[in-house]
Design an enzyme around this catalytic site. Structure first.
Site, short mmCIF file in Angstrom:
data_model
loop_
_atom_site.label_atom_id
_atom_site.label_comp_id
_atom_site.label_asym_id
_atom_site.label_seq_id
_atom_site.Cartn_x
_atom_site.Cartn_y
_atom_site.Cartn_z
N ASP A 170 0.83 -1.20 0.00
CA ASP A 170 0.00 0.00 0.00
C ASP A 170 0.86 1.24 0.00
OD1 ASP A 170 -2.19 1.60 2.26
OD2 ASP A 170 -2.38 1.34 0.10
N ASP A 290 -9.55 -0.74 4.15
CA ASP A 290 -8.86 -0.41 5.39
C ASP A 290 -9.54 -1.07 6.56
OD1 ASP A 290 -8.47 3.04 4.36
OD2 ASP A 290 -7.39 1.22 3.81
#
Lengths: 369, 215
Positions: A170, A290
């Site tokens: 990420d 998330d």
């Protein structure tokens, strides 16, 4: 996150010694068994995580390509289809576990009808934003919970290494100029379009502008798809069931509102305080992926003990706070995963190794401070 | 002792804190953030302490002096942390005051400062209750209970909940007293807090249990 913990606690307290082995892409390189040595487990977990990250990268680039060629409609349809599959099959599986655990008297046809309706309403709630926000939020939470629960069924070392690998990916994907997520965001900004995405909108209590959902250039947090080959042990044969993994982007919408509305432009102090909610006027949008990975972390912590759960929960919230502050500072798309996952993993291992022994000893001897 | 008893113990330890939270703190987002950050700080201090003491565990429970050393070091560390918290708070207060001047709103009132101190203390107290009481409460949801050596008549969980309640209150209000003491330069107030902390920590282990537990 809280719901995932409850789910894990309920379903794992009654499970037998060997968890059902799932053959997914995540374990395609190596199936961990408890009798392997530590080094073997570590190697296997690394291999699994690598394969996973490679697949995720490939699919993200595919998504960028599709977006570039303006196949947005196709993407939306695909996402609707995917969430339908998640709600239907994964939700059904979990519901079956729960029914078996609590011996709920329900017959097959009623169950199927209820499940199908649940899934159908879910798809509509997530993609047509005309529903009450609470329904949409509820369904997003449900989807996140289901995917997170399935992730916790992976073997232990694989889960942790996977979390770390995804956090690193990420970081790379959002901040590097060649990263797919950055490309996607820049494309979206340059065309001033919204990215088809599953976002969770956290509306603060004091909501000044009701039309906050309709702002242009709003939807920056998004998610991408990943094929998850899932041959579970149960009867229904699913060829490929998709699960969402979001690219964790977090963009603070409040700063754009502030710039637009006030002539006295936000100093860093102002946006800092706006960001932490003192003068709340908008909603912060967070990608669903998330939440999924935070829930995976907490769920995995719950499989050990509740103390790790509390510690990891606090760590993730702290990480989120730090990310929000950085967001206010840098004013660009930031990856939301790395900081929180780093804190979470760190606190989990520290708590498990150090804190637990200490606290248990102290409590048993009634030594408290 | 079943889920109901488990929830009962949890509420016993956290009830007043929860009430304070809902009535006072949940109205202002900044206070919620203060609570969360002070909880985190307390957790970090606990981890550091446990890291330091890990090689010495398990302690011999018959002798008292290892525990005394443990308590003294832990309390000293935590009071040092309170001082650090105070310094950070001073800087934050300056920043907030400057911001208020810029937006031409009134500065922080004394009640606001005390609210922030209260929130900080509540964070510490809640963290204590969670980590010392709630995290060992997990077996209490099952069908049996556990009795500790010092107090053979009361279930261990009840004892730890009551102690956690007491400590949560102490932490909450000692933060307010300490901040008032630091800001006014009142030595008595400043010393009062660590002394209370230390004395409570020592006393809980030893005294009077036989009297209270034999009924």
């Amino acid at each position: 996150m809280f719901l995932v913990v409850i789910l894990v606690a309920v379903l794992n307290s009654g499970s037998s010694s060997s968890p059902p082995t799932i053959n997914t892409i995540a374990t395609i390189a190596y199936s961990e068994t408890t009798s392997d040595s530590t080094w073997d487990k570590l190697k296997g977990a690394l291999l699994n995580a690598l394969v996973f990250v490679v697949v995720v990268t490939a699919v993200t680039f595919l998504l960028v390509l599709l977006f570039y060629f303006r196949c947005t409609h196709f993407l939306k349809l695909y996402m609707g289809f995917s969430s339908f599959i998640v709600l239907l099959f994964l939700g059904g599986e979990i519901a079956l576990f729960l029914i078996r655990k609590f011996s709920v008297p329900i017959d097959c046809f009623t169950f199927l009808v209820l499940l199908f309706n649940f899934a159908a309403v879910g798809v509509f709630a997530v993609f047509l934003s005309k529903m009450a926000i609470i329904v949409t939020q509820g369904y997003l939470v449900a989807i996140g919970m289901l995917v997170a629960y399935w992730f916790t069924l992976l073997p232990e070392w694989t889960t942790w290494v996977l979390l770390v690998a995804l956090a690193l990916y990420d970081l790379a994907a959002v901040l590097l100029p060649v990263g797919p997520l950055r490309l996607l965001v820049e494309l979206a900004i340059s065309r001033d379009e919204d990215i088809p995405a599953l976002v969770y909108e956290a509306r603060p209590v004091i909501n000044h502008d009701q039309g906050s959902g309709e702002y242009e250039g709003q939807r920056r947090a998004w998610r991408r798809r990943r094929e998850l080959g899932n041959d579970s042990e149960s009867d229904h044969n699913i060829g490929t069931s998709d699960a969402e993994v979001t690219a964790p982007l977090i963009q603070n919408r409040v700063s754009s509102v502030v710039d637009g509305q006030e002539s006295s432009v936000a100093s860093t102090d102002n946006s800092f305080l706006e960001g932490i909610g003192l003068g709340s006027s908008g909603a912060i949008k967070l990608g669903l992926g998330d939440f999924i990975f935070y829930s995976v972390l907490v769920g995995r912590a719950a499989m050990y003990d509740f103390m790790t759960v509390y510690a990891c929960y606090l760590a993730i919230i702290a990480g989120l706070g730090v990310t929000l502050m950085l967001l206010a500072l840098y004013q660009q798309a930031l990856p939301a995963l790395p900081v929180s996952i780093a804190f979470g993993v760190l606190f989990y291992f520290l708590t498990r190794l150090l804190l637990e022994e200490f606290v248990v000893q102290c409590s048993l001897n009634l030594v408290m401070f | 002792m079943t889920v109901a008893a488990g929830i009962g113990y949890a509420l016993l330890a956290l009830g007043p804190s929860l009430a304070l939270f809902v009535t006072v703190i949940s109205k202002k987002p900044f206070l919620i953030l203060t609570v969360l950050s002070s909880t985190l700080l307390w957790l970090v201090s606990l981890i550091v302490l446990s890291g330091f003491w890990r090689p010495f565990l398990p302690l011999n429970s018959a002798a008292s002096w290892p525990f005394a050393v443990l308590i003294i070091t832990s309390v000293a560390f935590q009071e040092g942390l309170r001082l650090l918290f105070w310094k950070v708070y001073k800087r934050l207060e300056d920043m907030l005051d400057a911001f208020a001047d810029r937006v031409s709103k009134p500065r922080l009132y004394p009640t606001d400062k005390m609210l922030i101190a209260l929130a900080g203390g509540l964070g510490h107290g809640a963290a204590h209750a969670v980590f010392f009481c709630l995290s060992v409460l997990t077996p209490a949801f099952g069908p049996a209970t556990f009795f500790a050596d010092q107090c053979p008549k009361l279930p261990f969980f009840l004892v730890s909940s009551i102690i956690a309640l007491a400590f949560a209150t102490i932490h909450t209000f000692s933060m307010v007293i300490a901040f008032n003491g630091y800001s006014d330069g009142n030595k008595l107030d400043q010393l009062f807090v660590p002394v209370v902390h230390l004395v409570t920590g020592m006393v809980v282990r030893t005294c009077c249990w036989s009297y209270y537990c034999n009924f």
